[in-house]
Design an enzyme around this catalytic site. Structure first.
Site, PDB file in Angstrom:
ATOM      1  N   LYS A  80     -11.241 -37.982 -28.534  1.00  0.00           N
ATOM      2  CA  LYS A  80     -12.206 -36.918 -28.252  1.00  0.00           C
ATOM      3  C   LYS A  80     -12.080 -35.788 -29.275  1.00  0.00           C
ATOM      4  CE  LYS A  80     -13.354 -34.106 -24.140  1.00  0.00           C
ATOM      5  NZ  LYS A  80     -12.958 -33.924 -22.721  1.00  0.00           N
ATOM      6  N   SER A 155     -17.266 -33.579 -20.216  1.00  0.00           N
ATOM      7  CA  SER A 155     -17.019 -33.426 -21.648  1.00  0.00           C
ATOM      8  C   SER A 155     -16.413 -34.662 -22.298  1.00  0.00           C
ATOM      9  CB  SER A 155     -16.134 -32.203 -21.910  1.00  0.00           C
ATOM     10  OG  SER A 155     -14.824 -32.402 -21.444  1.00  0.00           O
ATOM     11  N   SER A 179     -13.144 -33.914 -16.289  1.00  0.00           N
ATOM     12  CA  SER A 179     -13.813 -34.504 -17.449  1.00  0.00           C
ATOM     13  C   SER A 179     -13.337 -35.890 -17.860  1.00  0.00           C
ATOM     14  CB  SER A 179     -13.720 -33.562 -18.654  1.00  0.00           C
ATOM     15  OG  SER A 179     -14.543 -32.441 -18.437  1.00  0.00           O
TER      16      SER A 179
END
Length: 466
Positions: A80, A155, A179
């Site tokens: 990420k 996210s 998330s």
């Protein structure tokens, strides 16, 4: 709208991560073949999904061609875009600055390197991870591969979209309010938020007054998540936590399970409540004692968590120039980030109370888990919203109210530090995945994974493209 996926007759096939590792060790496929197949799959679906922030294909090919060590050696993954990878920028989903390439790996990247994985790219997130969906005024939304008219979750939605479509078998996510669990819930995946301190986190996360963020992965199978946790434990272990160990067999004893369908002052929608109770009935049919209970959430929790969340935004806004230099431009921040920062400034005197209150949730959790082994809740209060519902150009008051209505069940475990896992146990009438959340006491990932294996074996849940 029809679902999209990337499965094809290539080296990746339909295997999960554990299956691919078995084929790698048997010499049936090479890491280079898996990496090329994953790159092709990413490029086939990303134009529709908007999941990738920055590509690193050339370096991935070099790594795949050379020797790799570790239990996941040669496995293609994605990290990420809020963790540091040497040589790549960490943009955090914002336009407020231009990130230079990171000079070194962060702790999360070092963990994945120690496991032997091959990172292909970094996935998109909401601005600084504040929103429950990935949406951006310029880049657009992160879409759900089950239905492109809907959001792909919080996210870590870019990570979840790529795993759900079969582009990669596993991807990194982190969870500060849901998330990992939220995108897993709406894309039909397994998403475990580990106990606080179970996995390493980058420096910014470790410095929080209340460490609400935990790092982990989203996967298509429980055994993949269990394998990741076991192998990670060999690389990094907090000695204060009980070992997870090698979890390969389903639970073989009854549990006391509390069922909660109202949280943080907001009830699940009628459809989601019915789906949760249906999941509870199936747990009861497996021999567990199931009891519907009031939520173990104090009345003040929503206010305290929002104030703490907004304090993080205020910190980033006020220190932006010092952290990122003269190129920092707060006018390019989205309305949610700016609104959260305003909320914090207006309530500065209450910040010490909020921090102390969140720390006290651990005591309430301990009392709850003296009575129950596991808690079942819906991961989310409603079906995943349509694209535009949480558009970051909307006014702050609209976005925050809609966000809190949807994300009512996940933040508690970020405050307590307890583990929780979202499993694809339900489907809405519109055909969208609706994850169910199993929560455990401090350090109880092993129990959650054993129960998850039992449910996976009994449920035969549907995967995208299968």
């Amino acid at each position: 709208m029809e679902p999209i996926h990337a499965y094809s007759d290539d080296a990746l096939g339909h295997d999960d991560a554990v299956g691919l590792l078995q084929r790698l060790r048997a010499g049936e496929v090479s890491s280079a073949e898996l990496v090329e197949a994953a790159i092709a799959r990413i490029e086939a679906v990303d134009p529709q999904l908007g999941a990738i922030a920055v590509r690193d294909y050339d370096r991935a090919r070099l790594r795949a061609a050379g020797p790799r060590r570790g239990p996941f050696a040669g496995l293609p993954v994605l990290l990420k875009d809020n963790v540091d990878i040497q040589g790549l920028p960490t943009q955090d989903g914002t336009d407020a600055f231009v990130a230079p390439p990171s000079s070194s790996h962060g702790d999360v990247s070092r963990l994945f390197n120690a496991l032997g994985t091959v990172n292909l790219a970094k996935t998109r997130l909401s601005e600084f991870g504040f929103s429950g969906v990935c949406d951006h005024p310029r880049q657009g939304p992160g879409r759900n591969p089950w239905n492109l008219d809907h959001y792909g979750g919080a996210s870590s939605s870019g990570a979840a979209a790529m795993v759900a479509t079969g582009a990669v078998p596993m991807a990194h996510g982190n969870d500060g309010g849901g998330s990992i669990r939220i995108p897993a819930a709406v894309t039909g995946l397994v998403g475990l938020k580990p106990t606080r301190g179970r996995t390493p986190s980058d420096a910014m996360t470790r410095q929080m007054p209340v460490r609400i963020v935990a790092d982990g992965v989203v996967t298509r199978s429980v055994r993949d998540t269990a394998a990741f946790m076991w192998e990670s434990e060999k690389v990094y272990r907090d000695a204060r936590l009980p070992r997870i160990g090698d979890v390969r067999t389903p639970l073989d004893r009854p549990l006391r399970i509390g069922v909660v369908t109202t949280s943080i002052g907001r009830a699940a929608s009628p459809e989601v409540r019915d789906l949760t109770l249906a999941a509870a009935a199936r747990l009861e049919a497996l021999g567990h004692h199931v009891e519907e209970v009031d939520p173990p959430v104090p009345d003040w929790f929503a206010e305290a968590f929002l104030l703490y969340w907004s304090m993080l935004a205020m910190y980033l806004v006020q220190t932006g120039r010092r952290m990122h230099g003269p190129g920092w431009d707060p006018t390019k921040l989205d309305n949610l980030t700016l609104g959260l920062a305003r909320h914090s400034r207006r309530n500065l005197a209450r910040l010490p109370w909020a921090i102390s209150a969140l720390q006290r949730t651990q005591k309430a959790s301990r009392r709850h888990y003296q009575r129950f082994d596991v808690t079942l809740t819906p991961t989310l209060a409603t079906e995943t919203p349509r694209v535009g519902h949480l558009d970051p150009t909307l006014d702050y008051e609209t976005v925050i109210e809609r966000l809190m209505d949807w994300v009512a069940f996940t933040p508690l475990q970020n405050a307590t530090g307890d583990p929780a896992i979202s499993l694809p146990l339900a489907t809405t009438s519109a055909g969208l995945p609706q994850g169910m959340q199993l929560c455990g006491g401090w350090g109880q990932e092993r129990l959650l994974l054993q129960l998850s294996l039992q449910l996976e074996e009994a449920w035969d849940w549907k995967l995208l493209g299968h």
